[in-house]
Design a protein around this motif. Sequence first.
Motif, short mmCIF file in Angstrom:
data_model
loop_
_atom_site.label_atom_id
_atom_site.label_comp_id
_atom_site.label_asym_id
_atom_site.label_seq_id
_atom_site.Cartn_x
_atom_site.Cartn_y
_atom_site.Cartn_z
N ALA A 122 0.83 -1.21 0.00
CA ALA A 122 0.00 0.00 0.00
C ALA A 122 0.86 1.26 0.00
CB ALA A 122 -0.93 0.00 1.21
N ALA A 123 1.94 1.25 0.77
CA ALA A 123 2.85 2.40 0.81
C ALA A 123 3.59 2.57 -0.51
CB ALA A 123 3.85 2.25 1.96
N ILE A 124 4.00 1.47 -1.11
CA ILE A 124 4.73 1.51 -2.37
C ILE A 124 3.87 2.13 -3.47
CG2 ILE A 124 5.72 0.06 -4.19
CD1 ILE A 124 6.59 -1.85 -1.84
N LYS A 125 2.59 1.84 -3.45
CA LYS A 125 1.68 2.38 -4.46
C LYS A 125 1.57 3.90 -4.37
CE LYS A 125 -1.25 -1.73 -5.02
NZ LYS A 125 -2.60 -2.30 -4.81
N GLN A 126 1.88 4.46 -3.21
CA GLN A 126 1.78 5.90 -3.01
C GLN A 126 3.06 6.65 -3.41
OE1 GLN A 126 -1.18 7.24 -2.08
NE2 GLN A 126 -1.88 5.10 -2.19
N MET A 127 4.09 5.93 -3.84
CA MET A 127 5.35 6.57 -4.23
C MET A 127 5.15 7.54 -5.38
SD MET A 127 8.27 3.61 -4.19
CE MET A 127 9.29 4.67 -5.22
N THR A 128 5.83 8.69 -5.28
CA THR A 128 5.82 9.66 -6.37
C THR A 128 7.07 9.48 -7.23
OG1 THR A 128 7.05 11.32 -5.11
CG2 THR A 128 4.64 11.29 -4.84
N ALA A 161 15.58 2.83 -0.14
CA ALA A 161 14.25 2.25 -0.29
C ALA A 161 13.70 1.80 1.06
CB ALA A 161 14.30 1.07 -1.26
N THR A 162 14.54 1.17 1.85
CA THR A 162 14.11 0.73 3.17
C THR A 162 13.77 1.92 4.05
OG1 THR A 162 15.54 -1.20 2.98
CG2 THR A 162 14.75 -0.66 5.18
N SER A 163 14.57 2.98 3.96
CA SER A 163 14.30 4.19 4.75
C SER A 163 12.96 4.80 4.35
CB SER A 163 15.42 5.21 4.55
OG SER A 163 16.64 4.74 5.07
N TYR A 164 12.66 4.77 3.04
CA TYR A 164 11.36 5.26 2.58
C TYR A 164 10.23 4.45 3.20
CZ TYR A 164 7.35 6.10 -0.43
OH TYR A 164 6.09 6.38 -0.88
N LEU A 165 10.37 3.13 3.14
CA LEU A 165 9.33 2.28 3.73
C LEU A 165 9.22 2.49 5.22
CD1 LEU A 165 9.70 -1.19 1.95
CD2 LEU A 165 7.87 0.48 1.70
N THR A 215 5.72 3.65 6.73
CA THR A 215 4.91 2.52 7.20
C THR A 215 5.06 2.20 8.68
OG1 THR A 215 6.60 0.83 6.68
CG2 THR A 215 5.06 1.42 4.91
N SER A 216 6.04 2.80 9.36
CA SER A 216 6.33 2.38 10.74
C SER A 216 5.10 2.44 11.65
CB SER A 216 7.46 3.23 11.34
OG SER A 216 8.70 2.85 10.81
N GLN A 217 4.38 3.55 11.58
CA GLN A 217 3.22 3.69 12.48
C GLN A 217 2.12 2.70 12.11
OE1 GLN A 217 3.14 5.72 15.32
NE2 GLN A 217 1.43 4.31 15.68
N GLU A 260 8.33 -3.81 18.93
CA GLU A 260 9.46 -2.98 18.51
C GLU A 260 10.59 -3.85 17.95
OE1 GLU A 260 9.62 0.13 18.18
OE2 GLU A 260 7.94 0.89 19.36
N LYS A 261 10.90 -4.93 18.62
CA LYS A 261 11.97 -5.81 18.17
C LYS A 261 11.61 -6.52 16.86
CE LYS A 261 15.02 -4.98 21.28
NZ LYS A 261 16.29 -4.30 20.91
N ALA A 262 10.34 -6.88 16.72
CA ALA A 262 9.89 -7.54 15.48
C ALA A 262 10.03 -6.59 14.29
CB ALA A 262 8.45 -8.00 15.63
N LEU A 263 9.67 -5.33 14.47
CA LEU A 263 9.78 -4.36 13.38
C LEU A 263 11.25 -4.04 13.07
CD1 LEU A 263 6.89 -1.86 14.23
CD2 LEU A 263 6.92 -3.69 12.52
N GLU A 264 12.06 -3.98 14.10
CA GLU A 264 13.48 -3.75 13.89
C GLU A 264 14.08 -4.85 13.02
OE1 GLU A 264 17.27 -4.17 16.81
OE2 GLU A 264 15.75 -2.72 17.47
N GLY A 265 13.75 -6.09 13.31
CA GLY A 265 14.23 -7.21 12.51
C GLY A 265 13.68 -7.19 11.10
N LEU A 266 12.42 -6.79 10.97
CA LEU A 266 11.78 -6.75 9.66
C LEU A 266 12.49 -5.76 8.74
CD1 LEU A 266 9.43 -7.54 7.77
CD2 LEU A 266 8.08 -5.74 8.86
N PHE A 267 12.75 -4.56 9.23
CA PHE A 267 13.40 -3.56 8.39
C PHE A 267 14.86 -3.92 8.10
CE2 PHE A 267 9.89 -0.72 9.88
CZ PHE A 267 9.38 -0.44 8.62
N THR A 268 15.50 -4.60 9.02
CA THR A 268 16.86 -5.09 8.75
C THR A 268 16.84 -6.09 7.60
OG1 THR A 268 17.54 -4.78 11.06
CG2 THR A 268 18.84 -6.30 9.73
N LYS A 269 15.86 -6.97 7.61
CA LYS A 269 15.74 -7.97 6.54
C LYS A 269 15.45 -7.30 5.20
CE LYS A 269 15.30 -12.07 6.86
NZ LYS A 269 16.21 -13.21 6.64
N VAL A 270 14.56 -6.32 5.18
CA VAL A 270 14.23 -5.62 3.93
C VAL A 270 15.45 -4.88 3.41
CG1 VAL A 270 12.82 -3.79 2.92
CG2 VAL A 270 11.77 -5.43 4.48
#
Length: 241
Positions: free
Chosen positions: A120-126, A141-145, A149-151, A201-211
């Motif tokens: 959903a966030a990717i579709k909003q890219m300009t 790209a990861t920083s953009y996501l 998307t964090s919240q 918090e830890k789950a999201l931290e790992g997720l963004f590291t993987k991406v």
Amino acid sequence: MRKLTLILLPFLFFGCTAQQVNDTLNTVLGGTSGLSSDQIGNGLKEALRIGAEAGANELSAPGGYFNDVAYRILLPEEVRTVTDRLQGIPGFSNLEEIILKKINQGAEDAASKAAPIFVAAIKQMTIQDALGILKGDRNAATSYLQSSTSQSLYNEFNPVIANSLDKFEAQKIWQDAANAYNNFPLTRQPVNTNLADYVTEKALEGLFTKVALKEEDIRDNISARTSELLRKVFALQDGDK
């Protein structure tokens, strides 16, 4: 000259309409690469989608967090204090091992919710977003996501993780242990009985590291560019290295 122009482009976009931005990018990039700004944008979106979905899918698989020490969610310090103190009490001897396994199972369960939020966030890219990502840092790209998307991910993950922890009885195990610890006569500082925020918090931290690792792979390895469009778009990046 081309690299300088690319650096200056974002500043030239201020006050421009979407069509003017598109025409400018088509002139600067399309004229030299044979790609239109729409193709470049679509290529970046494809790369983001591939990386984000792959990262989420790998972590949501059984053992996705727990079996990989780089992503395994460890217990917070106050939890380890409790488990150490309760180790000699019948019924709590292997408490740390049990909770550790179950909180990672909860995170794996929640990670399956990440991919649709990313898409959903990717579709909003300009167009500006796409250009900035292509010529940005290795984790642009990861920083953009992460910023976009964090919240939403937290709002989605937190109740899922709480439910997952309940499903795997991690919350109950921890609450029983924390209550037992808090009832010790010499306990000075009671511990929080809720693990959901910490695990989220830890789950999201790992997720963004993987991406981020998936993004680096696409940037660095031609073999990871699984479509002709990806190969053409990231050839623009390769040309300025």
